[in-house]
Structures are given as C-alpha cells and as structure tokens.
Design a protein around this motif. Structure first.
Motif, mmCIF file in Angstrom:
data_model
loop_
_atom_site.group_PDB
_atom_site.id
_atom_site.type_symbol
_atom_site.label_atom_id
_atom_site.label_comp_id
_atom_site.label_asym_id
_atom_site.label_seq_id
_atom_site.Cartn_x
_atom_site.Cartn_y
_atom_site.Cartn_z
ATOM 1 N N GLY A 34 -36.174 38.624 -17.989
ATOM 2 C CA GLY A 34 -37.161 37.498 -17.680
ATOM 3 C C GLY A 34 -37.447 37.196 -16.297
ATOM 4 O O GLY A 34 -38.740 36.640 -16.922
ATOM 5 N N SER A 62 -39.161 25.980 -21.821
ATOM 6 C CA SER A 62 -38.548 24.663 -22.119
ATOM 7 C C SER A 62 -39.605 23.850 -23.265
ATOM 8 O O SER A 62 -38.734 22.370 -23.300
ATOM 9 C CB SER A 62 -39.494 24.038 -20.679
ATOM 10 O OG SER A 62 -40.614 24.041 -20.626
ATOM 11 N N HIS A 99 -34.526 31.838 -25.373
ATOM 12 C CA HIS A 99 -34.049 30.710 -24.817
ATOM 13 C C HIS A 99 -34.302 30.192 -23.536
ATOM 14 O O HIS A 99 -34.067 29.340 -22.444
ATOM 15 C CB HIS A 99 -32.623 31.069 -25.440
ATOM 16 C CG HIS A 99 -32.421 31.800 -26.415
ATOM 17 N ND1 HIS A 99 -31.932 30.853 -27.427
ATOM 18 C CD2 HIS A 99 -31.611 33.074 -26.658
ATOM 19 C CE1 HIS A 99 -31.728 30.929 -28.379
ATOM 20 N NE2 HIS A 99 -31.974 32.896 -28.158
ATOM 21 N N MET A 100 -35.214 30.905 -23.137
ATOM 22 C CA MET A 100 -35.700 30.735 -21.238
ATOM 23 C C MET A 100 -36.586 29.510 -21.310
ATOM 24 O O MET A 100 -36.845 28.308 -20.083
ATOM 25 C CB MET A 100 -36.439 31.422 -20.939
ATOM 26 C CG MET A 100 -35.458 33.118 -20.560
ATOM 27 S SD MET A 100 -36.222 34.643 -19.984
ATOM 28 C CE MET A 100 -34.790 35.836 -20.359
ATOM 29 N N TRP A 116 -41.239 38.464 -18.324
ATOM 30 C CA TRP A 116 -41.441 37.399 -19.299
ATOM 31 C C TRP A 116 -41.964 36.199 -18.143
ATOM 32 O O TRP A 116 -43.082 35.283 -17.837
ATOM 33 C CB TRP A 116 -41.091 36.937 -19.723
ATOM 34 C CG TRP A 116 -40.600 37.571 -21.463
ATOM 35 C CD1 TRP A 116 -39.916 38.819 -21.034
ATOM 36 C CD2 TRP A 116 -41.527 37.122 -22.345
ATOM 37 N NE1 TRP A 116 -39.831 38.934 -23.113
ATOM 38 C CE2 TRP A 116 -41.670 38.163 -23.626
ATOM 39 C CE3 TRP A 116 -43.489 36.644 -22.677
ATOM 40 C CZ2 TRP A 116 -42.121 38.575 -24.457
ATOM 41 C CZ3 TRP A 116 -43.893 36.816 -23.171
ATOM 42 C CH2 TRP A 116 -43.375 37.890 -24.683
ATOM 43 N N ARG A 117 -41.203 35.970 -17.152
ATOM 44 C CA ARG A 117 -41.879 35.301 -15.874
ATOM 45 C C ARG A 117 -43.320 35.834 -15.333
ATOM 46 O O ARG A 117 -44.386 35.025 -14.722
ATOM 47 C CB ARG A 117 -40.339 34.777 -14.787
ATOM 48 C CG ARG A 117 -41.469 33.979 -13.831
ATOM 49 C CD ARG A 117 -39.800 33.991 -12.960
ATOM 50 N NE ARG A 117 -39.688 35.409 -11.966
ATOM 51 C CZ ARG A 117 -38.542 35.069 -11.295
ATOM 52 N NH1 ARG A 117 -37.558 34.356 -10.953
ATOM 53 N NH2 ARG A 117 -38.035 36.208 -11.023
ATOM 54 N N ALA A 147 -30.972 40.706 -19.548
ATOM 55 C CA ALA A 147 -31.719 40.095 -19.005
ATOM 56 C C ALA A 147 -32.264 39.849 -18.247
ATOM 57 O O ALA A 147 -33.637 39.224 -18.304
ATOM 58 C CB ALA A 147 -30.533 39.243 -19.660
ATOM 59 N N LEU A 157 -40.031 28.395 -17.830
ATOM 60 C CA LEU A 157 -39.724 29.822 -18.100
ATOM 61 C C LEU A 157 -38.340 29.348 -17.388
ATOM 62 O O LEU A 157 -38.876 29.161 -16.135
ATOM 63 C CB LEU A 157 -40.110 31.099 -17.896
ATOM 64 C CG LEU A 157 -39.125 31.583 -18.937
ATOM 65 C CD1 LEU A 157 -39.758 31.609 -20.131
ATOM 66 C CD2 LEU A 157 -40.278 33.012 -18.049
ATOM 67 N N THR A 158 -36.816 29.378 -17.465
ATOM 68 C CA THR A 158 -35.638 29.491 -16.886
ATOM 69 C C THR A 158 -35.621 30.429 -16.925
ATOM 70 O O THR A 158 -35.255 31.102 -17.787
ATOM 71 C CB THR A 158 -34.908 28.138 -17.137
ATOM 72 O OG1 THR A 158 -35.558 26.560 -16.943
ATOM 73 C CG2 THR A 158 -33.782 27.771 -16.013
ATOM 74 N N VAL A 159 -35.623 31.645 -15.790
ATOM 75 C CA VAL A 159 -34.849 33.187 -15.660
ATOM 76 C C VAL A 159 -33.423 33.217 -15.569
ATOM 77 O O VAL A 159 -32.978 32.362 -14.533
ATOM 78 C CB VAL A 159 -35.877 34.262 -15.408
ATOM 79 C CG1 VAL A 159 -37.019 34.371 -15.755
ATOM 80 C CG2 VAL A 159 -35.622 33.504 -13.509
ATOM 81 N N PRO A 160 -33.063 34.246 -16.264
ATOM 82 C CA PRO A 160 -31.210 34.801 -16.008
ATOM 83 C C PRO A 160 -31.437 35.046 -13.594
ATOM 84 O O PRO A 160 -32.503 35.399 -13.258
ATOM 85 C CB PRO A 160 -30.467 35.872 -16.693
ATOM 86 C CG PRO A 160 -32.548 35.977 -17.719
ATOM 87 C CD PRO A 160 -33.384 35.452 -16.424
ATOM 88 N N TRP A 216 -36.915 35.369 -25.004
ATOM 89 C CA TRP A 216 -37.518 34.148 -23.829
ATOM 90 C C TRP A 216 -37.188 32.987 -24.408
ATOM 91 O O TRP A 216 -37.397 32.131 -23.629
ATOM 92 C CB TRP A 216 -38.664 34.714 -23.530
ATOM 93 C CG TRP A 216 -40.210 35.118 -25.111
ATOM 94 C CD1 TRP A 216 -40.090 35.993 -25.703
ATOM 95 C CD2 TRP A 216 -40.170 34.181 -25.742
ATOM 96 N NE1 TRP A 216 -40.463 36.033 -26.858
ATOM 97 C CE2 TRP A 216 -40.800 34.678 -26.891
ATOM 98 C CE3 TRP A 216 -40.368 32.262 -25.400
ATOM 99 C CZ2 TRP A 216 -41.611 34.462 -27.808
ATOM 100 C CZ3 TRP A 216 -40.805 31.903 -26.483
ATOM 101 C CH2 TRP A 216 -41.723 32.366 -27.248
#
Length: 416
Positions: free
Chosen positions: A261, A292, A289-290, A264-265, A257, A153-156, A287
């Motif tokens: 994030g 991989s 769009h977060m 969810w992380r 956002a 996951l890549t968070v904002p 999520w």
C-alpha cells in the motif's frame, strides 16, 4: 545430433558462437529491424545459451532463429519446475511458409524432452502462431491506465510505518532481487531469477523510454530491512492547463500488505503527474481493493504466458491440486505423439501421481487445453463450455476443474 535437414534445402543446426551476430540480426529484422543499443545487444548475447539455440541457414545466410532459456517456473503448490523458455524466434520474410518455423519447433521440443524438462513456455508476438504446436494460453495480465486525479487509494494499517527512499536502480538491485526471490514461490507462473538475468531488470536504453525519464527506483524499508520496491519512469506531458504527466510503472513487489500500500500510494501521489500507466500486471493484485473507483483504472486484459506440456505425466505430477482428484485424461498430441493416450491423475494438496492407463477416459482433450489449465488460471470447465474439453464421465469436468484451480491467479513476472 547437431544438424538436421529442413525443407527447401536449408540446414538446421545448433548455434555456434561465431554465428551469433548474423543469427541475432535475423531476429531483429523479423521484428521490424530496429537497432538496439550496444549494452542491450551485449546483454542478450551473454544470456544466449548456445547449446539450447538453433538456426536455419540457407547457404551462408541465417533465415531462422530459436532459443530456449533454462528457467524454473512456479506451479500450483509452490514447487519450482524446470521449463524451457522459448524465445528469440524469428523467420526471414524471404523464407516464410516453407516449414522453417515448424522444423525449429519440432527440433526444439525433441530437445526439451531429451533434457528431461517437462514444460516449455513462451510469450507470443502473434497469439495465433503457437497453438498448432501444443501451446495453450495459461496466464493473463492487465494493462493499467489510472486517472489519479479522480481515483483515491485507501491503504492498509501500518503503511505509515513503512519508510520509503529513492535508490539508484542498479545499486539497489541485490536488495530488490531478494524481495523478488521471496515472492516467487507465492504465485504460479512466476520465474525464478536465473544467473545473469538480474541486470535485465534495470536495463534502461534511452531508445526504449518512449520519451519518459531514466528508470527510477524507490525501496520500502521496515526496521532497516528492504520489504518492497517500485521501479518506474515519469513521462512528461504539459499543455496550457498544466501537467498531464504519467507515471510509467515497470515493477512493484512487496512482502506485506502495508508495504504494498505504501508503494502504490507513493506512485499515486508523485507531484505533477495525473495518471499511472503500467503493462503486464497481475490479474489480481492488492491495489484493486484499495482504489475508490475501479472503473477509472482503465483495465485491459491481454494474453500472457503460453504453456506446453512436453511430458504430460511429469508435468501433472509436479504440481498439487486444490481438492482430491482422480481422473483419466484421454490426451491428443499430434506434434509430440509420446504424450498421446490415456493418463490417470490422482492427487491432492500434498502431491500427485500421473501414470499411463488402460482405464476408460473421464475427460478427452488436447495437450493444448492441459497447458492452458496447468497453472490454475484457466478453468477446465470454461474450456469444456467452449467445446475444447469433452466430458466422458458425468461430473468429471467439474471435479477436475476445481482441483486444477489456484487460490492465487498465475502471472508471468517478467518477459523474455
């Protein structure tokens, strides 16, 4: 009027408090007969609206049940519209195919109309049942099965500034409800939480955990204010290779956002777990769009909220439209004939007017298709491609389909 005659010498009448236990037992038996905890049973009893509930009786025996909660549902444009939440519907196996269900649906829609509520909504145990009563599938949801050992996951930006803390679910309920209330106007299909409903969100009977932990809660805070929350369970699963435990997500809501994030992380990173499982999530959620690898998120689409326009004119006037629209619908509604005929809808992003007309039709369809398209998630053009909407005036279908759409996909936020 509180009593009426149904087929096979049965009586349909408004539910009386003294009859609730037998009425509810009929419902439980119709859904397999599994007992409920005393806490759960008492909560549903407290939520039952007796004057909006009916039962069918064969002598002294209840053989049919149906109810309609008082709800408010968000529609495109953000308005909250009165809707009857059809629920607790069951027919005894001994009385199937005798018109019991039809008699209850007939009475119920007559009542909803008399209450001045333009919509009826429901979730279906069997999707094939309610189309004949004019309900169209208006929202979908996703079931998730995310392999968190392989999906990252890549968070904002800003997620690291959000403070997370564990909280007792019941003790954090008011703060979580305040977040939920701010989210409701943002997405069509969401239900405003009515009095008495908040405890349902943290109801946690052991028999419904399916081997998972008691309900847990984490709240997200910024500058001391709660800006989001996640409610979840952990379901242990160990073998010779170690833990394959799952995080079972019940609710996630956040106001921005970064908070979304961060929550969810946290769920992705819970120790000794290797997957996230969730049911009933929105079709479109940040999520998505977060992650991989969306392929390893195990997305499965299923039906959500079924929508029935009880008053076509009032319902279409209650929402707004993405683009200017001026269209005449020729509506067929055999079960609620007061809706049948031609209706001219004119509207835009600021409001709408819908009135009966003698003008020539632009589109012909049944009330079921209008219900499906009403919340903006099911395109009229798609229904037309399936032969369920007939275009009379060339170009009218594309115009109306764009106007009826929603920027945000509709979603039913909790069951009933």
């Amino acid at each position: 009027m509180t009593t009426s005659r149904t087929p096979a010498t049965t009586d349909l009448r408004v539910l009386r408090p003294d009859d609730w236990d037998q009425w509810y037992d009929n419902l439980l038996r119709a859904f397999g007969g599994m007992p409920e905890s005393a806490e759960e049973r008492e909560l549903w009893k407290s939520l039952t609206e007796y004057d909006r509930s009916v039962g069918v009786w064969d002598g002294d025996t209840c053989v049919g049940s149906a109810s309609a909660f008082t709800f408010q549902v968000t529609v495109p444009g953000g308005a909250s519209v009165q809707a009857a939440g059809v629920t607790l519907v069951g027919v005894a196996g001994t009385h199937r195919r005798r018109g019991v269900l039809t008699s209850m649906m007939r009475r119920q829609l007559d009542d909803v109309r008399s209450w001045g509520e333009p919509l009826a909504v429901l979730t279906a145990s069997e999707p094939a049942i309610y189309g004949r009563f004019g309900y169209g599938l208006g929202t979908h949801s996703l079931t998730l099965d995310i392999d968190t050992t392989r999906v990252r996951l890549t968070v904002p930006d800003g997620a690291d500034d959000v403070r997370l803390r564990y909280a007792v679910p019941a003790e954090a309920l008011d703060a979580c409800e305040a977040v939920y209330a701010r989210r409701v106007p943002e997405r069509p299909g969401m239900l405003a939480r009515m009095p008495g409903w908040a405890p349902v969100m943290v109801l946690d009977p052991e028999g419904e955990r399916d081997g998972a932990s008691p309900l847990q809660c984490v709240v997200a805070e910024r500058d001391g204010d709660v800006v989001g929350f996640a409610r979840f369970r952990v379901k242990p699963d160990w073998d010779v290779t170690g833990s394959n435990s799952a995080v079972v997500v019940e609710d996630v809501e956040a106001l921005d956002a970064a908070s979304q994030g961060a929550l969810w992380r946290f769920l992705f990173d819970i120790d000794l777990t290797s997957k996230i499982v969730a049911r009933g999530r929105p079709i479109e959620e940040p999520w998505h769009h977060m992650v991989s690898d969306i392929r390893r998120c195990g997305l499965h689409r299923r039906d959500g909220l079924y929508v029935r326009l009880v008053d076509v004119g009032a319902a279409l006037e209650a929402r707004t439209y993405q683009t200017p629209v001026d269209v005449v619908f020729d509506v067929e509604d055999a079960f609620c004939p007061w809706n049948s005929g031609r209706w001219r809808l004119t509207g835009d992003a600021k409001g709408a007017v819908c009135r009966r007309t003698e003008d020539a039709a632009d589109l012909a369809l049944s009330v079921r298709e209008l219900g499906a398209a009403y919340l903006g998630g099911v395109p009229l053009a798609g229904l037309g491609a399936a032969g369920r909407v007939r275009e009379v005036r060339q170009g009218a279908l594309a115009e109306a389909s764009v106007a009826f759409g929603s920027v945000v996909q509709p979603w039913l936020s909790h069951g009933f």
